[in-house]
Design a protein around this motif. Structure first.
Motif, PDB file in Angstrom:
ATOM      1  N   GLY A   1     -28.513 -42.532 -24.096  1.00 14.59           N
ATOM      2  CA  GLY A   1     -28.069 -41.533 -25.014  1.00 14.59           C
ATOM      3  C   GLY A   1     -27.042 -40.341 -24.699  1.00 14.59           C
ATOM      4  O   GLY A   1     -26.817 -39.409 -25.281  1.00 14.59           O
ATOM      5  N   GLN A   2     -26.655 -40.506 -23.351  1.00 15.10           N
ATOM      6  CA  GLN A   2     -25.498 -39.807 -22.668  1.00 15.10           C
ATOM      7  C   GLN A   2     -24.247 -40.255 -23.106  1.00 15.10           C
ATOM      8  O   GLN A   2     -23.252 -39.584 -22.809  1.00 15.10           O
ATOM      9  N   LEU A   3     -24.132 -41.440 -23.639  1.00 13.21           N
ATOM     10  CA  LEU A   3     -23.150 -42.014 -23.953  1.00 13.21           C
ATOM     11  C   LEU A   3     -22.598 -41.822 -25.426  1.00 13.21           C
ATOM     12  O   LEU A   3     -23.491 -41.916 -26.341  1.00 13.21           O
ATOM     13  N   SER A   4     -21.143 -41.574 -25.647  1.00 12.70           N
ATOM     14  CA  SER A   4     -20.571 -41.787 -27.289  1.00 12.70           C
ATOM     15  C   SER A   4     -20.990 -43.112 -27.601  1.00 12.70           C
ATOM     16  O   SER A   4     -20.832 -44.036 -26.832  1.00 12.70           O
TER      17      SER A   4
END
Lengths: 346, 346
Positions: B211-214
């Motif tokens: 969820g930290q990735l675009s």
């Protein structure tokens, strides 16, 4: 159209512009050597943000370095708290500590109504200096923290990981929390009006921690108080563009659009093309670029800016990161972000 | 229909059930006094999770206390790392520390392929004991961390706030990162197969940090490797239900649905009714209840469970939290969650 207005203000007002304006959240700060040097001489965050000479100087550091289209007041979302009777300190690398966390009705009833021209005159001073000296070569931005986020700080007493104290209050004593949120909404609305009168041409509301709420709780504890702040501001300054930013907002962007704000500042965890579909076309979009891309290289930064821009061509768009620029970001990569951003054209 | 199978397995397989099954992520752990007492006697997390007697005992603690419909192996997503040649320690309240963080090609090429029956035989032992002793009164769950999340740990070297090191690798040396992700995907696929053969009836993949990735980077660094793990498992165990959980997933749930998994475990930052519309109807849904609600009272907990359940009535649904239960949660509130959950009916 809009030739007399600075680019960011023009774009925010929905006027036709030749390129998207570009600025960065937290663009003055730790990643800049000039800021770290100044911090050695003035180690207290509160002094740096409350002494008008220092706050002015820091606000202008990125303007001198990168000529962004926006110059944002160097301050903190907690800065208005002492004016309401809540004292705090910011410990380097540990974050803010609230002297006497708010946990009961008596404390909430004893909060002072904020009188910004009295307790925050240094902010007025900085904003009017910025307005004068930036001289419409960039747009001057003010900002505040939204009621939910301020409440989370003052109830938890410090940066929290789980928000268990404020959620306990929300679910067990919602009436108490609503009183606190209402107090903050009125005071923060007044504070924004004061910022606008002092020189802020665009203002941004940070509800940094509203992304920690389920949408069902957002509708109770965050959204209505964002709206209340916006209503207070718009009653007196209907023409001043208001931006709303929430970290972790992918599940609530439709809700953000309903608060009366003009522009939604997206984090990077949602595809901006999908976000454009979910947000009514009258509302502008800002941001969305992963601040982590600035740990890449020139090529990756340029490509990401292009990809993002290309998905927003039929929208009012302001180029920005999806979160504040991160400590440790190489300054030359911030430089690339601004330089390449200014080369975009519609 | 499914009478011979435990409830959670039946529901996960899409069979008709009388109520949604209920379990909790991290249901064995710090919030339980019996766990904290055991921790005093065995202060090393690695010992607690790698000594099969202790891991078994801890896995069974919530089963004895609450009779959940799922009993999940007490372990850690990092547990397979030493079997690949990466050593780590878990420091109480600080999280994991990787002994020699992975930063270059030489290190990646020297990683060992995981042989689970050799390096993780204790996990096989625990799962087969659980399967035998739980005796289909509940479903036994296995789990792993997904390649991106494991890579984030071993590259950063510890829990990270900004993921600047792995993002730097992703944007500057993507080939290097792909090699690492590919190694993890194969090993983790093998590990899941070993868990299933040992007794796991349903398995969950945690890509906690995806969820930290675009979304654009998710499609490059997370999604394809989730899919690779699932493909390896399904080739041999097409009938075993696979659940995928990501924290901060509101922007990527459509993408999660494309990895071949059977059930998406939602965090609490998306409205489950909207999520049901965004996720194809053949895919089940799990979770979505804010773990913060367990800091409320009985009434708020019951109401939240009812609200969530009512929005999922035409879907395959497993009642669970939107994240692991939080340290400090009152045990009687966990009790209420399970008790009320078991009173729901279709």
């Amino acid at each position: 159209m809009g030739q007399d207005l600075p680019l960011l203000l023009s774009a925010a007002l929905g006027k036709k512009v030749n390129r998207p304006p570009v600025w960065m959240m937290r663009q003055a700060g730790r990643y800049m050597k000039i800021y770290r040097d100044l911090r050695e001489r003035y180690p207290s965050f509160r002094e740096r943000s409350e002494n008008p000479e220092l706050s002015y100087e820091i606000s202008m550091q990125p303007f001198h370095a990168f000529k962004p289209d926006g110059v944002i007041l160097f301050s903190d979302i907690l800065t208005p708290l002492p004016g309401m009777g809540i004292n705090f300190e910011i410990i380097e690398s540990k974050g803010p500590i609230i002297e006497d966390p708010i946990r009961n009705l008596n404390q909430i009833e004893n909060l002072k109504e904020l009188n910004p021209s009295e307790s925050l005159s240094f902010v007025g001073q900085v904003l009017s200096s910025l307005k004068k000296d930036v001289n419409n070569e960039a747009t001057v931005l003010g900002f505040v923290g939204a009621p939910w986020t301020l409440a989370a700080y003052v109830v938890e007493g410090k940066s929290s990981k789980n928000y268990s104290l404020i959620k306990s209050m929300a679910f067990k004593e919602p009436g108490l929390l609503h009183k606190l949120l209402d107090h903050f909404a009125k005071s923060i609305g007044e504070y924004l009006k004061y910022q606008i009168k002092s020189g802020a041409q665009v203002v941004q509301i940070f509800d940094s921690w509203a992304g920690q709420l389920s949408p069902e709780d957002y509708d109770i504890f965050a959204g209505p108080y964002q709206k209340k702040v916006v209503d207070i501001v718009k009653a007196e300054h209907p023409e001043t563009p208001v931006i709303l930013y929430i970290s972790g907002s992918a599940g609530v962007i439709e809700r953000m659009a309903k608060t009366g704000i003009d522009i939604i500042s997206l984090d990077w965890t949602v595809d901006i093309e999908e976000a454009c579909k979910r947000i009514p076309s009258g509302i502008g979009i800002q941001g969305n670029v992963d601040p982590g891309i600035l740990f890449g290289n020139k090529e990756s930064i340029k490509e990401r800016i292009d990809n993002t821009f290309n998905k927003t061509k039929d929208r009012k768009y302001i180029l920005n990161l999806g979160h504040g620029i991160l400590p440790g970001t190489p300054e030359e990569n911030a430089q690339t972000f601004f330089e390449h951003g200014k080369k975009l054209t519609y």
